[in-house]
Design a protein around this motif. Structure first.
Motif, mmCIF file in Angstrom:
data_model
loop_
_atom_site.group_PDB
_atom_site.id
_atom_site.type_symbol
_atom_site.label_atom_id
_atom_site.label_comp_id
_atom_site.label_asym_id
_atom_site.label_seq_id
_atom_site.Cartn_x
_atom_site.Cartn_y
_atom_site.Cartn_z
ATOM 1 N N CYS A 106 34.030 33.238 46.430
ATOM 2 C CA CYS A 106 33.218 34.160 44.918
ATOM 3 C C CYS A 106 34.740 33.105 43.842
ATOM 4 C CB CYS A 106 34.411 35.587 44.762
ATOM 5 S SG CYS A 106 35.810 35.379 44.411
ATOM 6 N N GLY A 107 34.811 31.891 43.743
ATOM 7 C CA GLY A 107 34.350 30.934 42.898
ATOM 8 C C GLY A 107 35.641 31.817 41.924
ATOM 9 N N VAL A 108 35.145 32.052 40.635
ATOM 10 C CA VAL A 108 35.556 32.429 39.776
ATOM 11 C C VAL A 108 35.564 33.613 38.743
ATOM 12 C CG1 VAL A 108 37.072 30.187 38.217
ATOM 13 C CG2 VAL A 108 35.321 30.999 37.169
ATOM 14 N N GLY A 109 34.252 33.946 40.053
ATOM 15 C CA GLY A 109 33.531 35.992 39.294
ATOM 16 C C GLY A 109 32.701 35.802 39.209
ATOM 17 N N GLY A 110 32.287 34.722 38.448
ATOM 18 C CA GLY A 110 31.316 34.989 37.562
ATOM 19 C C GLY A 110 29.429 35.835 38.785
ATOM 20 N N PRO A 111 29.393 35.335 39.332
ATOM 21 C CA PRO A 111 28.631 36.586 40.015
ATOM 22 C C PRO A 111 28.797 37.366 40.095
ATOM 23 C CG PRO A 111 28.484 33.813 41.206
ATOM 24 C CD PRO A 111 29.517 34.478 39.761
ATOM 25 N N ALA A 112 30.227 37.460 41.110
ATOM 26 C CA ALA A 112 31.062 39.106 40.810
ATOM 27 C C ALA A 112 30.560 39.551 39.736
ATOM 28 C CB ALA A 112 32.173 39.101 41.232
ATOM 29 N N ARG A 113 30.681 39.197 38.820
ATOM 30 C CA ARG A 113 31.201 40.235 37.492
ATOM 31 C C ARG A 113 29.594 40.862 37.190
ATOM 32 N NH1 ARG A 113 34.768 36.849 36.468
ATOM 33 N NH2 ARG A 113 33.465 34.741 35.574
ATOM 34 N N GLU A 114 28.902 39.223 37.121
ATOM 35 C CA GLU A 114 26.905 39.934 36.863
ATOM 36 C C GLU A 114 26.783 40.800 38.030
ATOM 37 O OE1 GLU A 114 24.319 39.432 34.531
ATOM 38 O OE2 GLU A 114 25.554 38.366 34.068
ATOM 39 N N ASP A 120 25.864 48.312 39.949
ATOM 40 C CA ASP A 120 27.026 49.449 39.640
ATOM 41 C C ASP A 120 27.637 49.351 40.808
ATOM 42 O OD1 ASP A 120 26.785 49.964 36.977
ATOM 43 O OD2 ASP A 120 25.143 51.730 37.837
ATOM 44 N N ALA A 121 27.335 48.346 41.693
ATOM 45 C CA ALA A 121 28.837 48.394 43.554
ATOM 46 C C ALA A 121 29.919 48.169 42.721
ATOM 47 C CB ALA A 121 27.961 47.495 43.512
ATOM 48 N N ASN A 122 30.760 48.228 43.280
ATOM 49 C CA ASN A 122 31.930 48.073 43.586
ATOM 50 C C ASN A 122 32.125 46.358 44.180
ATOM 51 O OD1 ASN A 122 32.953 49.859 41.959
ATOM 52 N ND2 ASN A 122 32.912 51.591 43.606
ATOM 53 N N ILE A 123 32.339 45.189 43.494
ATOM 54 C CA ILE A 123 33.055 43.858 44.858
ATOM 55 C C ILE A 123 34.030 43.937 44.499
ATOM 56 C CG2 ILE A 123 31.865 41.704 44.111
ATOM 57 C CD1 ILE A 123 29.692 43.061 43.833
ATOM 58 N N VAL A 124 34.165 43.329 45.733
ATOM 59 C CA VAL A 124 35.545 43.059 45.888
ATOM 60 C C VAL A 124 35.752 41.340 46.209
ATOM 61 C CG1 VAL A 124 37.657 42.504 47.896
ATOM 62 C CG2 VAL A 124 36.902 44.818 46.441
ATOM 63 N N GLN A 148 36.153 47.826 38.379
ATOM 64 C CA GLN A 148 34.632 47.525 39.171
ATOM 65 C C GLN A 148 34.737 46.283 40.007
ATOM 66 O OE1 GLN A 148 30.948 47.710 37.338
ATOM 67 N NE2 GLN A 148 30.033 48.150 38.710
ATOM 68 N N VAL A 149 35.546 45.431 39.935
ATOM 69 C CA VAL A 149 35.437 43.852 40.219
ATOM 70 C C VAL A 149 37.060 43.469 40.467
ATOM 71 C CG1 VAL A 149 34.469 41.809 40.268
ATOM 72 C CG2 VAL A 149 33.222 43.493 38.957
ATOM 73 N N THR A 150 37.179 43.472 41.487
ATOM 74 C CA THR A 150 38.338 42.558 42.086
ATOM 75 C C THR A 150 38.963 41.583 42.745
ATOM 76 O OG1 THR A 150 39.083 44.333 44.539
ATOM 77 C CG2 THR A 150 39.706 45.199 42.029
ATOM 78 N N PHE A 151 39.519 40.789 43.067
ATOM 79 C CA PHE A 151 39.415 40.002 43.611
ATOM 80 C C PHE A 151 40.796 39.104 44.455
ATOM 81 C CE2 PHE A 151 37.429 39.131 39.608
ATOM 82 C CZ PHE A 151 35.902 38.352 40.215
ATOM 83 N N VAL A 152 40.826 39.306 45.882
ATOM 84 C CA VAL A 152 42.056 38.424 46.643
ATOM 85 C C VAL A 152 41.879 37.776 46.979
ATOM 86 C CG1 VAL A 152 42.372 40.910 47.367
ATOM 87 C CG2 VAL A 152 40.610 39.722 48.258
#
Length: 351
Positions: A106-114, A120-124, A148-152
């Protein structure tokens, strides 16, 4: 083989890992042997982490917080193009509210947030780099999306071990699984964590099927892309397709988006030609890839590394990014490389 890192900074970057990154490659492609590729594949975690420990801040400075390419419409801004590329993937996957979705690499999460805001999906978000996970969480909290967006942190070659089988409604990867030691391995893990009937969407980095490994110029281009982008081994579109099918995916749609006859080519920001900037703000993005922009960046990196503000080896990684830029432009112009082989595939409801 590069030494294992033993000195970690507070932000998670490991100096010996960055400093040892270039040791995984022979500078001369003609001196590359099968053993060099084998070492990189066996040590893929150190290869990728060493690269991103050194390159992440350079990516954010020179590109954006979305580490990927995109198609351009005439007059379209750089930021709008990146977002549209992410929306296109989300739309093709039919992501929607209530779905639990895994972002692999996911990198630093730019696409996940967008994508989270678009669908409106929940992204991990999954990432094996501590530095990037830390930054992804910081940016997501600032955006107010942490619920809504979490990172592991995790290894995409061990997804089932970390998440359990049948645990996601959808999985996507944007220019990330090219870092895997084998596509069969990472695609197989994605298959396991998807629920039956779940969808997998990917923008894959590939050498096109026009690439000929017996051609020295083609082989040199492959070598430069690998070195400049932290990729243990570049592979062809055909091999990506074969790997998806071999692990049991049903391909619903596939297309090399770089092969579309766009007037503004996907690689234009790397060319450093200010006359091609699509908007006034994009002049700065394009300038950073010009000869003067590269000189300023290199000089600043050299100073910051000398005074300890950046880890040792950052300048060397920065130099590989120059190699990458030139190789990617050449690969795009010759159509021997694509960063956007799009595949939408599905896990069968019954195996």
């Amino acid at each position: 083989m590069a030494p294992t890192a033993d000195k970690a900074r507070e932000d998670g970057r490991q100096e010996m890992r960055i400093d040892g990154y270039t040791k995984f490659w022979q500078k001369d492609a003609n001196k590359e042997a099968e053993v060099d590729t084998t070492i990189r594949l066996d040590s893929y975690s150190d290869v990728v982490n060493g690269y991103y420990d050194g390159a992440t801040e350079l990516y954010e400075y020179g590109w954006a917080k979305c580490f990927h390419f995109s198609r351009f419409y005439k007059g379209e801004s750089f930021a709008a193009s990146l977002a549209r590329h992410e929306h296109y993937l989300s739309s093709n996957m039919q992501l929607r509210a209530g779905m639990r979705v895994l972002d692999v690499g996911c990198g630093v999460g730019g696409p996940a947030r967008e994508i989270a805001q678009f669908s409106d999906a929940n992204i991990v978000g999954l990432n094996n780099n501590d530095f990037q996970v830390h930054r992804a969480r910081k940016y997501t909290k600032k955006a107010g999306l942490e619920n809504q967006v979490t990172f592991v942190k995790g290894d995409f070659m061990k997804l089932a071990e970390q998440f359990g089988e049948n645990s996601f409604d959808a999985v996507y990867a944007i220019e990330a699984t090219c870092h895997a030691p084998t596509w069969e391995g990472v695609y197989g893990e994605i298959m396991k964590v998807l629920k039956p009937g779940g969808v997998f969407g990917v923008y894959e980095w590939c050498m096109t099927d026009a690439w000929d490994p017996s051609n020295p110029k083609h082989k040199e281009l492959q070598h430069q892309i690998e070195l400049g982008n932290g990729i243990p081994e570049m592979r062809t579109i055909r091999k990506s397709r074969e790997a998806l099918l071999s692990v049991g995916f049903e391909i619903e749609h596939e297309e090399d988006l770089a092969d579309r006859p766009d007037e503004i080519r996907w690689y234009y920001p790397l060319e450093g030609d200010l006359s091609k900037a699509q908007t006034l703000w994009d002049l700065f993005t394009v300038w950073r890839m010009s000869w003067s922009g590269k000189f300023v960046t290199h000089s600043a990196l050299w100073v910051f590394e000398k005074i300890g503000m950046l880890p040792k080896g950052t300048v060397d990684v920065g130099e590989t990014l120059k190699i990458a830029a030139d190789a990617l432009v050449k690969g795009g112009q010759t159509k021997l490389f694509t960063p956007m082989y799009l595949v939408i595939s599905r896990k069968p409801i019954q195996n």
